[in-house]
Design an enzyme around this catalytic site. Sequence first.
Site, PDB file in Angstrom:
ATOM      1  N   GLU A   1      14.400  -4.728  -9.597  1.00  0.00           N
ATOM      2  CA  GLU A   1      13.278  -4.112 -10.452  1.00  0.00           C
ATOM      3  C   GLU A   1      14.035  -2.948 -11.032  1.00  0.00           C
ATOM      4  OE1 GLU A   1       9.742  -3.471  -7.913  1.00  0.00           O
ATOM      5  OE2 GLU A   1       9.364  -5.606  -8.469  1.00  0.00           O
TER       6      GLU A   1
ATOM      7  N   CYS B   1      10.194   1.851   2.129  1.00  0.00           N
ATOM      8  CA  CYS B   1      11.234   0.594   2.219  1.00  0.00           C
ATOM      9  C   CYS B   1      12.706   1.035   2.459  1.00  0.00           C
ATOM     10  CB  CYS B   1      10.999  -0.482   1.170  1.00  0.00           C
ATOM     11  SG  CYS B   1      11.208   0.182  -0.345  1.00  0.00           S
TER      12      CYS B   1
ATOM     13  N   GLU C   1      10.933  -7.932  -3.117  1.00  0.00           N
ATOM     14  CA  GLU C   1      11.302  -6.491  -2.788  1.00  0.00           C
ATOM     15  C   GLU C   1      11.058  -6.393  -1.362  1.00  0.00           C
ATOM     16  OE1 GLU C   1      13.527  -4.597  -4.088  1.00  0.00           O
ATOM     17  OE2 GLU C   1      13.503  -5.269  -6.293  1.00  0.00           O
TER      18      GLU C   1
ATOM     19  N   TRP D   1       0.869  -1.248  -0.119  1.00  0.00           N
ATOM     20  CA  TRP D   1       0.154   0.067  -0.126  1.00  0.00           C
ATOM     21  C   TRP D   1       0.657   1.368   0.131  1.00  0.00           C
ATOM     22  CZ3 TRP D   1       1.799   2.734   4.093  1.00  0.00           C
ATOM     23  CH2 TRP D   1       2.424   1.802   4.913  1.00  0.00           C
ATOM     24  N   ASN D   2       2.179   1.322   0.326  1.00  0.00           N
ATOM     25  CA  ASN D   2       2.857   2.362   0.412  1.00  0.00           C
ATOM     26  C   ASN D   2       3.010   3.263  -0.854  1.00  0.00           C
ATOM     27  OD1 ASN D   2       4.718   0.712  -0.262  1.00  0.00           O
ATOM     28  ND2 ASN D   2       6.387   1.323   1.464  1.00  0.00           N
TER      29      ASN D   2
HETATM   30  P1  NAP Z   1       2.865  -6.793   3.551  1.00  0.00           P
HETATM   31  O1  NAP Z   1       2.010  -7.060   4.961  1.00  0.00           O
HETATM   32  O2  NAP Z   1       3.844  -7.571   3.280  1.00  0.00           O
HETATM   33  O3  NAP Z   1       1.812  -6.772   2.484  1.00  0.00           O
HETATM   34  C1  NAP Z   1       2.238  -6.503   1.095  1.00  0.00           C
HETATM   35  C2  NAP Z   1       1.318  -7.466   0.128  1.00  0.00           C
HETATM   36  O4  NAP Z   1       1.410  -8.773   0.655  1.00  0.00           O
HETATM   37  C3  NAP Z   1      -0.022  -6.816   0.271  1.00  0.00           C
HETATM   38  O5  NAP Z   1      -0.789  -6.939  -1.000  1.00  0.00           O
HETATM   39  C4  NAP Z   1      -0.880  -7.863   1.313  1.00  0.00           C
HETATM   40  O6  NAP Z   1      -2.178  -7.832   1.103  1.00  0.00           O
HETATM   41  C5  NAP Z   1      -0.169  -9.044   0.938  1.00  0.00           C
HETATM   42  N1  NAP Z   1      -0.193 -10.144   2.141  1.00  0.00           N
HETATM   43  C6  NAP Z   1      -0.212  -9.813   3.515  1.00  0.00           C
HETATM   44  N2  NAP Z   1      -0.142 -11.017   4.184  1.00  0.00           N
HETATM   45  C7  NAP Z   1      -0.010 -11.878   3.071  1.00  0.00           C
HETATM   46  C8  NAP Z   1       0.100 -13.410   3.027  1.00  0.00           C
HETATM   47  N3  NAP Z   1      -0.226 -13.981   4.495  1.00  0.00           N
HETATM   48  N4  NAP Z   1       0.130 -13.972   2.168  1.00  0.00           N
HETATM   49  C9  NAP Z   1       0.272 -13.462   1.025  1.00  0.00           C
HETATM   50  N5  NAP Z   1      -0.123 -12.157   0.685  1.00  0.00           N
HETATM   51  C10 NAP Z   1      -0.025 -11.367   1.986  1.00  0.00           C
HETATM   52  O7  NAP Z   1       3.456  -5.397   3.600  1.00  0.00           O
HETATM   53  P2  NAP Z   1       3.009  -3.980   3.744  1.00  0.00           P
HETATM   54  O8  NAP Z   1       2.949  -3.696   5.133  1.00  0.00           O
HETATM   55  O9  NAP Z   1       1.656  -3.793   2.676  1.00  0.00           O
HETATM   56  O10 NAP Z   1       3.955  -2.990   3.150  1.00  0.00           O
HETATM   57  C11 NAP Z   1       5.138  -2.679   3.895  1.00  0.00           C
HETATM   58  C12 NAP Z   1       6.559  -3.289   3.530  1.00  0.00           C
HETATM   59  O11 NAP Z   1       6.769  -3.362   2.355  1.00  0.00           O
HETATM   60  C13 NAP Z   1       7.695  -2.825   4.386  1.00  0.00           C
HETATM   61  O12 NAP Z   1       8.365  -3.728   5.118  1.00  0.00           O
HETATM   62  C14 NAP Z   1       8.247  -2.259   3.415  1.00  0.00           C
HETATM   63  O13 NAP Z   1       9.814  -2.187   3.720  1.00  0.00           O
HETATM   64  C15 NAP Z   1       8.220  -3.207   2.417  1.00  0.00           C
HETATM   65  N6  NAP Z   1       8.418  -2.413   0.790  1.00  0.00           N
HETATM   66  C16 NAP Z   1       9.459  -2.984  -0.011  1.00  0.00           C
HETATM   67  C17 NAP Z   1       9.826  -2.234  -1.031  1.00  0.00           C
HETATM   68  C18 NAP Z   1      10.851  -2.847  -1.801  1.00  0.00           C
HETATM   69  O14 NAP Z   1      11.077  -2.381  -2.965  1.00  0.00           O
HETATM   70  N7  NAP Z   1      12.056  -3.495  -1.232  1.00  0.00           N
HETATM   71  C19 NAP Z   1       8.788  -1.500  -1.417  1.00  0.00           C
HETATM   72  C20 NAP Z   1       7.891  -0.918  -0.719  1.00  0.00           C
HETATM   73  C21 NAP Z   1       7.536  -1.687   0.309  1.00  0.00           C
HETATM   74  P3  NAP Z   1      -3.005  -7.109   2.250  1.00  0.00           P
HETATM   75  O15 NAP Z   1      -2.876  -5.684   2.043  1.00  0.00           O
HETATM   76  O16 NAP Z   1      -4.442  -7.435   1.711  1.00  0.00           O
HETATM   77  O17 NAP Z   1      -2.806  -7.464   3.479  1.00  0.00           O
END
Ligand code: NAP
Length: 475
Positions: free
Chosen positions: A454, A280, A246, A146-147
Amino acid sequence: MLAQVLAFAARFKTGKTFAVYNPADGVHIADVPDMGAEETHAAIAAAKAAFPLWAVKTANERAAIMRKWHGLIIEHKDALGHLLTLEQGKPLVEGIGEVAFGAGFVEWFAEEGKRLYGDIVPPHMPDRRCLVLKQPIGVVGAITPWNFPSAMITRKVAPALAAGCTIVLKPAEDTPLSALALAMLAEQAGFPAGVINIVTAASAPEVAGVLTSHPDVRKISFTGSTRVGKILMAQCASTVKKLSLELGGNAPFIVFDDADLDAAVQGALATKFRNAGQTCVSANRFYVQASVMADFVARLTKAISELPVGSGFHAQTRVGPLINKAAIDKVSGLVSDALAKGAQATLGGDRHVLGGNFYAPTVLTGLTPDMEIAAAEIFGPVVALYPFETEAEVIQLANDTPYGLASYFWARDIGRIFRVGEALEYGMVGVNEILSGHPGTPFGGVKESGQGREGSRYGLDDFVEIKYLAIGGLN
Ligand code: NAP
C-alpha cells in the site's frame, strides 16, 4: 460531526443497529446500521453498475473529485480527529494526525493516477505492435481494522479509486463512525453514486462471506490479523480473486552497542507507545546488545515512566486506553504469564489504576522463549527486552518468526547498517528511524505478514490488471 454522520447513516434502513462505545470510559456513543448479506449484495450491485462509468473517466476527472475529497477531509480534520478519538481512544493529537496522514493518500494517489503508464514492447515481427495496458481490476471489497479507523481506509480506497475501481468497504465494528464520516465527505466531494459503498456490520463473517465469494467482486484488499487474512484467502480461492493482505507483525527492535542510545530510546517510545502499542508496526521484541543492556533499560524505563496515561481528550495524554475488554485481557494475560515464569517488571506489570481498558506502561526483562509473550503480537504498551551478544545471533533471532512486516535497528557502523538491513526478512526496515510513513513509500510485509503493497506507485499497481494488446497485419 457526530450528528451529521448519524444523519448520513440513517439513510441505510436496515431495521437493525449496533452500538459504538468510547473505549476510555465505556460510554455509549451511537448506534449505527447493522448490515448483512442482503445489503452487501446491494452494495456490490451498485459498485458493479458504477464501475464502467468511473473506469471510463480520465485520470484528471477522477483526480479532480479525489482532490475535493481530500480538501473536505483536511477542512474537517479536527472534527474527524475528535470523532476518531471518541470511538478509538488514541490521544487527540494522534487522532487528528491520523486523519491528515490518511488524507495524504487521497491527494497523492489523485496525482499518481495520472501516471498509470503502460508499455510499448519492441515487436518480434515487423508487422506487429505489442502494447501493455493497465486497466482497473473492477469492484474491490475492502475490509479494515479498528486501530487506524481512517488511514487504513484511505490507504486502500484512494489507489483503487485512482486506478478506476469501485469499492465496497466494511470497516471494523468498533470504529464505524470514522468510516461513515469519510463516506459522507466523499459524497459531498461528488463521487458518483455507487463508486464508494459502505457496509457497517456487527457480523464481519456474514459480510466478508459475500464479498469473498461473489463473482462480481474482483479483488479483496484486507488489513487486519493474520488469522482472519488466512480465512479470507481460503474463501477467495473459489472465485480466484486477487488479494492484497496487510496482516499482523512481530517487529524486532535491535539496539547495537554503537547506537546512539538516546535516539534509540526516543525511537522506542515512538514505535511502542503510539496508539498505546496497538499498531501493526509496533516494536514487539527489543533485542539489546548485552554490553549496553543495563544502560538502555535504565534510560528507557525512566522515559516510559514519564508518559502520561489517560483519556485521549486530555491534552497531556501520551498513552490512551486499549480498544476493548478482549484487548486488555490479552495483554494482561501475556504479562502475567511472563511474570509467573520468572520475568521481572522494571516498570508497570499490571492494569493501570485508571481501570477499565487502561494498561500501565510496562517494561519486562528476564524473558525466555517458553513465555507466551516471546511469540505473540503484544498489541499493548508493553516493552519486552532480550539481550544478545553478536550480530549473527540477533539476525537469526529477529528472523525466527512467521511474520515479516516492520523491523528496526539502531547502529552507526556503515558496514553493519548494510549487512543487517539486507539480512532482515521484513518488508520494511527502519535504520535509526521509526518508519514514519508517507504516501510515496511502499508499506507491506513478507511471509505471514501479507502480500501486496500500500502507498507508493506499487500500491497503485495492486489495483490494475495487465493486458497485452497484440496488433498484427500492420503492413
Ligand atoms: P481483525 O480481527 O483481523 O479484524 C480486521 C477486520 O476484519 C475487521 O473489519 C473485522 O471486523 C474483520 N473480521 C474479523 N473477523 C472476520 C472474519 N472471520 N471474516 C471476515 N472478516 C473478519 O484485526 P483487528 O484486531 O481489528 O486488527 C488488529 C490486527 O490488524 C493486528 O494483527 C495488526 O497487526 C493488523 N494490522 C495490520 C496492518 C498492516 O498494514 N499490515 C495495519 C493495521 C493493523 P469486526 O471488527 O467486525 O470484527
